[in-house]
Design a protein around this motif. Structure first.
Motif, short mmCIF file in Angstrom:
data_model
loop_
_atom_site.label_atom_id
_atom_site.label_comp_id
_atom_site.label_asym_id
_atom_site.label_seq_id
_atom_site.Cartn_x
_atom_site.Cartn_y
_atom_site.Cartn_z
N THR A 161 110.10 72.99 -7.91
CA THR A 161 108.75 72.42 -8.43
C THR A 161 108.21 72.29 -9.74
O THR A 161 107.59 71.44 -10.07
N ALA A 162 109.06 72.74 -10.52
CA ALA A 162 108.98 72.50 -12.03
C ALA A 162 109.48 71.09 -12.17
O ALA A 162 108.90 70.51 -13.12
N HIS A 163 110.62 70.69 -11.61
CA HIS A 163 110.98 69.28 -11.84
C HIS A 163 110.08 68.39 -11.18
O HIS A 163 109.70 67.21 -11.67
N VAL A 164 109.20 68.66 -10.13
CA VAL A 164 108.20 67.95 -9.53
C VAL A 164 107.13 67.75 -10.46
O VAL A 164 106.80 66.67 -10.60
N LEU A 165 106.50 68.69 -11.25
CA LEU A 165 105.44 68.54 -12.14
C LEU A 165 106.05 67.77 -13.58
O LEU A 165 105.38 66.85 -13.87
N GLU A 166 107.43 67.88 -13.77
CA GLU A 166 107.79 67.23 -15.02
C GLU A 166 107.99 65.48 -14.53
O GLU A 166 107.64 64.77 -15.27
N GLN A 167 108.48 65.45 -13.37
CA GLN A 167 108.59 63.96 -12.97
C GLN A 167 107.34 63.34 -12.79
O GLN A 167 107.02 62.16 -13.28
N SER A 168 106.36 63.91 -12.27
CA SER A 168 104.81 63.32 -12.09
C SER A 168 104.32 63.24 -13.26
O SER A 168 103.38 62.16 -13.60
N ALA A 169 104.47 63.96 -14.29
CA ALA A 169 103.79 63.64 -15.80
C ALA A 169 104.28 62.67 -16.22
O ALA A 169 103.51 62.08 -17.28
#
Ligand code: ACO
Length: 374
Positions: free
Chosen positions: A345-353
């Motif tokens: 989920t942290a990678h999901v946030l990082e990717q979307s940012a």
């Protein structure tokens, strides 16, 4: 550029092709650094051993999501929506726990409003609900009712409570919490990459994690802690360790829990897990056996492979830890997925940012342009 194709056709020049994307840098991340030569793993710059010694899984998950270190961060498990329970009840009791968890997260996604861009709140909600769902499935297949979360407990002791129906002793919960911390994040592995690809299409966080679980389910990724348990059972007792290790290697078999594609040094996750397990006041028998077998295995592997450093990897201590807290081997992979929720989920946030649709090319190796047969 043209190359004899029909006039005017533009074709791409030769592009580098790397099977398995090996050596290709496909993302930038501030979440973790894996240094295999030195045996170092950092989450946002902090050493994994320090995080295990001074943190909890909720604190580490929060660090990954927000970048802030709050050692007292509290994250209890969350209620399972009725729609998810209905889906879990509908599964055969023989379903694999990874399939049940993947299904649960997919159904959960259908019950939520998960708007773009994904948020830390969404990450928190998914991470908090998943252990309750896996515990519910484990109980349902035994013919028992699911247990509601105890909001006074943090995520890992809460998971054990919902699984077993009673609070775990603090030392047991602490060992499993350490396992969750070391499993939380590990760079751009296959499941994390899958989560980032799905996110890059502006899909939602539940879809990204559902896809990640699908990727982790494969035997090349989910690891083999269950096989370590089997090998420790075969050894039986410390005095048989030397003979068992030598005979296993003589048969050309591998010792599960040793060697790693990236780490040449002792896997820092294994070191952290061993330390926490050893600090338990009442050392369980499985730990004494695991340590005895490890000592022999490292000595004999060094003897047989002087040219290649073959050290303990995380799976080795993961296995006895998971077994020691009372999990059956068929729950190991899904429990690893629960731990990795924080990283995914942290990678999901990082990717979307800083999103850019992930869309590599394929090299075409089929027939050249031709007419259909008459
Ligand atoms: N036991 C005995 N010998 C080993 C082991 C082992 N665990 N690991 C490697 N070797 C030997 C190989 O036989 C090979 O010897 P050879 O050159 O004489 O044939 C040499 O070391 C190099 O092995 P490779 O397979 O090339 O090493 P690679 O980096 O590809 O493999 C792997 C890494 C797959 C983890 C390997 O060490 C292994 O099979 N280990 C056992 C399974 C295991 O513990 N898996 C969990 C990994 S951790 C994780 O996935 C989170």
């Amino acid at each position: 550029m043209t190359d004899g194709s029909p006039a005017g056709t533009i074709v791409a020049g030769p592009k580098p092709y790397s099977p398995g994307l090996e050596g290709v840098v496909a993302a930038e991340t501030a979440l973790s650094l894996v240094d295999g030569e030195r045996g170092v793993l950092l989450y946002r710059g902090y050493r994994i051993g320090d995080l295990v010694d001074h943190g909890t899984y909720p604190a580490v998950a929060n660090l990954l999501w927000t970048g802030d270190w709050d050692a007292g961060h509290h994250l209890p498990t969350a209620l399972v929506p009725e729609a998810v329970l209905v889906a879990l009840r509908g599964l055969p009791t023989t379903a694999k726990p990874m399939d049940a968890l993947r299904t649960a997260i997919s159904v959960w996604g259908a019950t939520q409003t998960l708007e773009w861009p994904p948020t830390a709140e969404q990450a928190r909600a998914l991470t908090a609900f998943s252990p309750s769902a896996l515990a519910a499935f484990a109980r349902l297949r035994r013919g028992e009712d699911p247990i509601e979360p105890d909001l006074g407990l943090d995520l890992v002791p809460g998971f054990l409570y919902q699984l077993n129906g009673e609070r775990a002793d603090p030392a047991t919960a602490r060992v499993l919490d350490a396992y969750f911390i070391v499993g939380a994040e590990h760079g751009l592995n296959a499941s994390t990459f899958a989560a980032r690809v799905i996110t890059s299409t502006r899909s939602d966080i539940a879809s990204a994690v559902t896809g990640a679980i699908g990727a982790m389910k494969g035997p090349l990724h989910g690891g083999a802690p269950a096989e370590v348990v089997e090998q420790l059972h075969q050894v039986g007792s410390p005095e048989h360790a030397e003979q068992w290790v030598r005979e296993t290697l003589d048969r050309g078999e591998r010792l599960m829990g040793f060697g790693h594609r990236v780490y040449r040094a002792y896997d820092p996750r294994a070191a952290a897990l061993r330390r926490v397990a050893e600090s338990m006041e009442h050392k369980p028998d499985w730990l004494e056996l695991a340590i005895a077998v490890e000592d022999v295995a490292l000595r004999v592997l060094a003897e047989r492979h002087p040219e290649r450093a073959l050290k303990t990897n995380v799976e080795y201590y993961a296995a006895p830890v998971l077994m020691g807290v009372g999990l059956t081997p068929d729950l190991f992979a899904a429990t690893f997925a629960l731990a990795r929720n924080a990283g995914w989920t942290a990678h999901v946030l990082e990717q979307s940012a800083a999103n850019r649709l992930i869309r590599p090319d394929a090299r075409y190796i089929g027939p050249s342009e031709r007419d259909l047969p008459e």
